[in-house]
Each structure stands twice: as C-alpha cells, then as structure tokens.
Design a protein around this motif. Structure first.
Motif, short mmCIF file in Angstrom:
data_model
loop_
_atom_site.label_atom_id
_atom_site.label_comp_id
_atom_site.label_asym_id
_atom_site.label_seq_id
_atom_site.Cartn_x
_atom_site.Cartn_y
_atom_site.Cartn_z
N VAL A 64 0.33 3.14 -5.34
CA VAL A 64 1.52 2.35 -5.11
C VAL A 64 1.84 1.56 -6.38
O VAL A 64 0.94 1.25 -7.18
CB VAL A 64 1.34 1.45 -3.87
N SER A 65 3.09 1.27 -6.55
CA SER A 65 3.60 0.49 -7.69
C SER A 65 2.78 -0.76 -7.95
O SER A 65 2.31 -1.42 -7.02
CB SER A 65 5.04 0.08 -7.35
N ARG A 84 0.85 -1.20 0.00
CA ARG A 84 0.00 0.00 0.00
C ARG A 84 0.88 1.23 0.00
O ARG A 84 2.08 1.13 0.26
CB ARG A 84 -0.86 0.01 1.28
N LEU A 85 0.28 2.40 -0.20
CA LEU A 85 1.05 3.63 -0.02
C LEU A 85 1.53 3.67 1.43
O LEU A 85 0.78 3.34 2.35
CB LEU A 85 0.21 4.87 -0.31
N PRO A 86 2.79 4.08 1.64
CA PRO A 86 3.36 3.99 2.98
C PRO A 86 2.76 4.97 3.99
O PRO A 86 2.82 4.74 5.19
CB PRO A 86 4.84 4.28 2.76
N CYS A 87 2.20 6.05 3.50
CA CYS A 87 1.67 7.05 4.43
C CYS A 87 0.59 7.85 3.73
O CYS A 87 0.40 7.74 2.53
CB CYS A 87 2.79 7.99 4.93
N GLU A 88 -0.12 8.63 4.51
CA GLU A 88 -1.09 9.57 3.93
C GLU A 88 -0.31 10.76 3.39
O GLU A 88 0.48 11.36 4.11
CB GLU A 88 -2.09 10.01 5.00
N ILE A 89 -0.56 11.08 2.13
CA ILE A 89 0.17 12.15 1.45
C ILE A 89 -0.80 13.32 1.30
O ILE A 89 -1.71 13.28 0.47
CB ILE A 89 0.71 11.67 0.09
N SER A 144 2.72 6.79 -9.96
CA SER A 144 3.08 5.55 -9.25
C SER A 144 4.29 5.76 -8.34
O SER A 144 5.28 6.36 -8.76
CB SER A 144 3.43 4.44 -10.24
N LEU A 145 4.20 5.20 -7.14
CA LEU A 145 5.30 5.26 -6.18
C LEU A 145 5.78 3.85 -5.84
O LEU A 145 4.97 2.95 -5.65
CB LEU A 145 4.83 5.89 -4.86
N SER A 146 7.09 3.68 -5.73
CA SER A 146 7.60 2.43 -5.18
C SER A 146 7.17 2.33 -3.73
O SER A 146 7.03 3.34 -3.04
CB SER A 146 9.11 2.36 -5.33
N PRO A 147 6.94 1.11 -3.22
CA PRO A 147 6.27 0.97 -1.92
C PRO A 147 7.13 1.32 -0.71
O PRO A 147 6.58 1.58 0.36
CB PRO A 147 5.89 -0.51 -1.85
N TRP A 148 8.45 1.32 -0.86
CA TRP A 148 9.30 1.42 0.32
C TRP A 148 9.94 2.79 0.46
O TRP A 148 10.50 3.31 -0.50
CB TRP A 148 10.40 0.34 0.25
#
Lengths: 455, 455
Positions: free
Chosen positions: B180-181, B129-134, B268-272
């Motif tokens: 997320v990716s 999942r997305l790591p945090c609320e953006i 898209s964001l990488s998850p880590w």
C-alpha cells in the motif's frame, strides 16, 4: 524392533505392502505430502504405497505426539501452508513418527490396523487437490540446451541470451490456473498468425508440453531481505512435477513482455510434494558449468550449494494418443532426462529471486523450466523433439505429431535414484488435451497484417 | 429531506464537512472502499472527507439493513474480497445506505453523530492496508506513446511491437511485493551492466516510477470460460493508482522472458478502491484508434465498450526530493496525463486476459501500463521525461534527475472530472526511495562479459 538411523534407512519396509513393491513411487522412505478430497472435505495426507495417511484422522486419533503432533495439527484444514511455514524440524518429526507408525515392525500396528480404513484411505478412492495455496508462481529457464535450441529455431546469431550464464532467467507465471494432475486440459482460444501471416483468433494450434520440476517454498523471507545462497535450501519444502503446457502459436505472437496467455490457460502439478528431507540422500554437487564458463557471481556461489545443490532425479514424459488408447496400446516414452541438465540449482533460483528483496511466501512455486539435455531423447518438449516441427515425431502405431492433438494424454514421471538408497518417486503428472470450447466468439481475421517478428 | 436520484447527485453534501471542501478526493459522491489497521486489527471502511466509515462498527451498530447489511457483513474481516465477489447490487446498496447516512440532511444523524468517534475514525489516525487479498497481478502495456518511445530508445526499426494493435500486451506481475502507498521503497540489489559493459551485482542505478491506473476484479470467471467483451465491465469492482517502480538497469540486463526482478522489488497501490459505480458518470467512449488502424478483432469489440469503455480520469505525478523537503519546498508536478492515452480499455484487458480460459479471481489486479501521452508533460515515467537519460529533468531548485535518487518521494494523484458531475479523487499513491541495504553480499564483477543485447 531394530534401531534404525533415519527415515532414509534402506532396510525399512512398511506393513502397507504396496509400499514395498519394486518400483513403487511411495516407499516408506518417501512419505510425500499432499491434499485430497474425501466425503466433500479437503484434507491433507502423506502417501505410502497405494494409500494416504489422513493427517486429520491421525490428529484426531492422537497417534503422534510432541513436534509431530504440532506438525499434524498444522497440516489440518485442507492445505499444507501452515505446516510448510514451520521450522523443518516439525515436518521432520512428523515424517519420523509416520515412519515409525508405518514400518513393518511398528509397535503401534495393533492400534492402527483396526482403524486402517479411516486412517489410510486408498489413493484410488479419493480426489487429489493442489497440496497448498500457491500465492505466486515463478517459472525459470535454466536448461542451456532448451534455451539454445529455441534460440536457433528463432534464427538468432547467438542463440543463448547474454544473461543466461549470469543469472537464472525467469518470468512470473499465473497462479490462478495451476491445477492438480489429471483430467482435461482445454485447448485455449487465442490470437496467432496463420500460415498466410494473418492474425486470427481461434482454437490455438501448436500446443506443447514442457517437462519441469518445481520447488515449493517452505519458510519465506522478510520483504526487502535477501536469502544467502547457502541458506536457500532451507527455504525449499519440497518438489513436484510441473507440466508448463504451452500454446506456442499464441506465445509467438503475443510475446513482448514474456509469456502470457500462451501459458496461463493451464499448468499441471503432480499432487505430491516430495520433501527436501526425503531427497537428502539424492543430493549431489551442482551440475558442472561449461569448461570456459566463469563461476557464478559471489551471491549465487555457495560452498554448500556447489557441493550439494544438485539432485539425482530422472524424469520421463510419455504420450498416449486417443488412437493408442482405443487400441489398448500403452503410452510411449518420448523423453528421458535428468536434473543434471539444469545450469542453475534450485538454491540459486531462490537466492536470485529474493536478491532484489522480493518476498517469497510459504507455498510459492518455482518451476525449473523445461529440463532438456544435449541428447535427442532428453529433449523435454515437442518443439525440440520435432526440431521446431521440421521432423515430426513418429509413434509406434504410425501416427505422427508436430504438436499435441485433441485427445493426446501426456504423462510425466520422475524418480530419485542413488546407489545405496531406496529409489523414491514423484507420482505422475497427467493431462489430456480436450477440444477448445465452441465459443460464441467466432474465429476472425484482422485486416491489417504486419510481417515483422518482434521479440 | 429532498428526494435525490442517486449517489451521484451533484446536489448531495455531507455533514462530514471535509467531504464538501473544493478539491476533496472523497466527497459523498465517491465513497471508495479500503482497509485499515486500528487498535491492532485490520478492518475495512469507506472514505468520506478526512474520515473512514468503519464497516465493522457500522455492522455492529446495525445502522444499515437489507442488501446493504449483507454487503456490510461481507466486508468485515479485514479484506474486501467477500464483498467484491458479490453481485454489484450489494455494494451498490451499501453505497446508497452510506450516502443516506452521511448526507447533510440525514434523518439518521442523531443516531450517528454521538458515536462518530467510533464509527468514523480520522484517516490520519489509522494505518492504511491493501484493500483486499490480491491473488494474481497482471500488468499491461497499453499506451502507444510509452511503447513507441521505448522502442525508439532501443533503436528498433519499428518501435511498436507487431502485436500492439491486435491485443493488449501484458505480463504476469509479482503479487507478493505489492504494497500500500506510503513509506520506504527500498532500492533493490541486482545484476546490471555498468558503463564499461561489465556485469555487476549491487544497488541498482536507474530507478524509475511508472504512473498507472489499475482495476480490481470483482466477480471472477469460471476456469476455461472466457468473458464476453460487453460483460467485462461487470467484472471490474473498481480502480486504484499503481506505481510500477522499475529498476531499469536490472530490467535491461535480465529481460528475456519479460520483466522480473526489475519490477518485483516493490509495487505501490493507493489505498482506496474507487468503485466502477462511482465512476459511472465519468464514462466516455473508448479512446479513438489511429486513423488507419483496423477495428479490434470481434471478441475485443463490443458496442457497450466502444461507447462507454473510456473514463474521464486525469492523473499526475509529483516529485519531492530530500533537498526540497529540507527547504520546505512543495513537491513539483512532473507529469500530467489522461486515461485517454490508453489504446485499450480495461474491459478489453479483462476479455483478452480470460480469452484463453484463464480464470480471473476476485481481488486480482490489472495494471494499465504507464499512461504516457503524446505531449511532453504527459510522459509518465522518468525514462521518457528525460528521453532515456539524454535530457536530464531540471527541478526548480536547480537539482536535476535522470533517475530517482535515494530520498526522492514520488506522489501520484488522480481525479475523475466531468461537466455536471462532482469531481472525485483517487487519493494518493506515495513512496520514498530508501538506500539499498548494506548487504553482506558485496558488489562484484563477473569475469566473462558478452556485449550483445538480447531482447
């Protein structure tokens, strides 16, 4: 108790007498939603005259039931998002229940009046907050006159961008620096080009206001799923006033990919969300396009929106300088305009925004852009009011302005007006320019200067 | 148990054997943070080899104490924001405790190994999942080569905007459509000008990827208070990969106030989140400016940032077409670049962003912009790789591309590399172009066409 058709009925009056005063923003026909701080806790409420129905207190007193109670419970917790995310019938039921509770012949009056101090604090006694959590803020550019004037100031051969009549132009705004009306608007530091063409960093000159109306998204759309034009109105929970404060000097220098620090230092919202439901009697056809203009592309062209996508809303901007306040002079009106001056409807903004599959979320905010019209009084920012600084604005006390100065207060007001309907107001959106911080970071000049303007 | 200096010690190895494999993204020196779904619940965790330390399970097992336990508790609840908002010593303590727990000679091994299935699920068995609320997402434009090439494609006399060397140019991005990716990236509908110059609405041609690194804000700043340049690094919690997917055809037509629907359909964001702490050994001086370039203005010029504001990070983009996958051909690398290709450091982006008093909040995301370099392989989007479509990209199987086609998968990878340090990776950022929805909204052409480009 007379049978009344709806919350819009012009015959309705409230036992909260200030709601019945001529010119009151919040008569019983309005019932806008907001959030406020009371005893250190953020609560939500509904404005009536000079008072707020505290929805948490109402919930605890169990004075409403059914869908209205569900709506009331959803509104508890300091932000309106959960209420706004519900089907409109829930907020509709709550507004009907409040209308019944607050009307002058309410059978519930004996139950309510003894607890009025707890249930209905005075607006003057609380601190207003942003009404909901705003995930994303988008600002549009939908006034042809505003856009064309700015194109001319830049010396463009064709002052209107090619896309203007094809789509409602917009940019993503900054959500973190949205603030509720009132208090200081700190003059930002930034990089700008001075009169000699040198790039400086320091307190920004050329501060401006921009008078806008903004829509709050109620129910969002699923990611990748667009919103059909005639469904778009159902996604708008309501509206507020927006002052899109602009540091023009910063904006002119930085702008390559759109406005950034020239806007993100502060944007002010009026505290009350006037609901789309309360505005229903003020609907009107979408403003007419120019004589030679083509119809919008089919996905932006809906029968309902063409017939009902406009709103009879008048908007005003007032200016009060420090000198005027010291002399106890009233604020002077410098702009009077109308929502008819927008080339695109809010439904078209919503549909365009989601047309690429972008998901709008409950609480998202869509600003109209500066609502300037053709005539001089309807110019809705100082840049236009002064013809980009060429013709300074003269105030009755002899002061002049080409830009906002420290101590200047800007006040926006708006009201929906329709023959046969009770006028409803949006409340005020206020802010006073405060001097820039005396930053430890000193003003400085870069040694390389480039002269080209680069839009 | 040997005494080891820090979580960076190259001698450290883990009893999770996959963490010790050559080329592993997540050796024990990395310990990046992320969020994942397991049994219908979103949890946070730390990657080690092919596994995740489930921080909620770790918290419940009471295997860490002191500041590490405080950090672990703050990380529970499905998003990392509360952890990221703490002083860096808390996440530092948690990373040290995890390092001690996971090292091959850990005295805690007898306690951990029997519960490894619960404590350390396999990454392959969960959904990231997305790591945090953006709250807010900002995208910068900090590669001189990317900017200059695009200026040339547009035929600008001076391809570099006047402000480029004075400040890191940026725009506000859309937070709601960050994903997320992995999985599909739906081709958006939009308005664009076809080859005949007609404005059409339909599935967007000219889809592109843009290879970026992005920083997550840890502790924010107070509204109206800027961030001094040499404090800026302390506000960055860590970094991930960002694919700023771009519908160039939409962007070219709509762009008046910056990118809007051409970007907001999906990012898209990488998850880590690879932490700033883990990247400390890879710090290097800020990339050198051009020979004739002036130093940045003082507020963007810090001694610490000049000496340590760069990062030795290499980045790659790979392309895998549907034909290639059908033939079981491996993805082909099309870009290899380095963070040295940025003209501005992340600290300068942070300081510039807050210089007008704009408040950055925990979890806010700052994209670097496309990280293109001078040489051909380092062009970090298809527009550049094909010289704006003039030189189609030839793939080993005979296919060619000037834009992404349905079924194309783009994969980003990156790693931090430094002699004497164990290489750490960022994991992958993936996405596959899915065909546009067959919208009920049909493609259509507007009747009025205007030929001018309007930047």
């Amino acid at each position: 108790m007379t049978a009344l058709n709806s919350t819009h009925d012009p015959a309705l009056r409230s036992w909260v007498e200030t709601a019945n005063l001529p010119g009151a923003d919040f008569p019983i026909q309005n019932l806008p939603f907001g959030a406020f701080e009371r005893d250190g806790e953020v609560r939500t409420g509904v404005a009536i005259g000079d008072r707020i129905v505290d929805l948490q207190a109402l919930h605890e007193a169990a004075l409403v039931d059914g869908d209205a109670a569900i709506a009331c419970a959803a509104a508890c917790g300091g932000a309106l998002n959960r209420l706004m995310a519900l089907e409109p019938r829930y907020s509709g039921a709550l507004r009907r229940a409040l209308s019944a509770l607050l009307r002058s012949d309410s059978p519930l009056l004996p139950q309510v009046q003894p607890r009025a101090a707890a249930l209905l604090p005075r607006i003057a006694d609380v601190t207003m907050r942003l009404p909901c959590e705003i995930g994303d803020y988008t600002d549009f550019l939908t006034s042809l006159h505003h856009t064309e004037r700015h194109g001319r100031y830049k010396g463009l051969a064709d002052p209107l961008p090619a896309a203007f009549k094809s789509l409602p132009i917009a940019y993503h705004g900054r959500a973190s620096s949205l603030r509720v009306s009132g208090g200081d608007v700190r003059r930002p530091h930034g990089q700008y080009r001075d009169a000699q063409g040198h790039v400086r960093f320091g307190p920004a000159p050329a501060l401006d206001f921009e008078l806008e109306l903004a829509a709050f998204i109620g129910r969002g759309n699923t990611f990748t799923h667009p919103i059909a034009i005639d469904d778009a109105h159902q996604h708008i929970f309501g509206y507020c006033l927006l002052n899109d404060w602009s540091a023009k000097s910063i904006q002119w220098f930085e702008q390559v990919l759109g406005p950034f620090l020239g806007k993100s230092f502060h944007s002010s919202l009026s505290p009350w969300i006037v609901t789309a439901e309360a505005l229903a009697p003020f609907r009107k056809p979408a403003p007419a396009r120019g004589a030679g203009d083509a119809a919008p592309l089919p996905h932006l062209h809906g029968a309902f929106d063409q017939q009902h996508g406009g709103l009879n809303v008048e908007l005003e901007a007032y200016l009060s300088t420090a000198q005027m306040r010291a002399a106890s002079t009233a604020a002077v009106r410098i702009t009077r305009t109308h929502l008819d001056n927008l080339y695109w409807t809010f439904a078209q903004m919503v549909t365009h925004h989601a047309s690429n599959g972008c998901n709008l979320r409950t609480g998202d905010l869509l600003g109209s852009g500066t609502i300037s019209g053709a005539d001089d009084l309807s110019r809705a920012c100082l840049t236009e009011l002064t013809n980009a600084g060429k013709d300074p604005l003269s105030l009755p006390n002899g002061e002049t302005r080409t830009a906002l100065e420290d101590g200047d207060e800007v006040i926006f007001r708006a009201r929906a007006v329709q023959p046969g309907a009770v006028t409803i107001g949006f409340g005020e959106c206020r802010g006073t320019i405060a001097p820039a911080f005396d930053a430890s970071v000193s003003s400085a000049t870069s040694t390389t200067v480039r002269s080209e303007a680069h839009a």
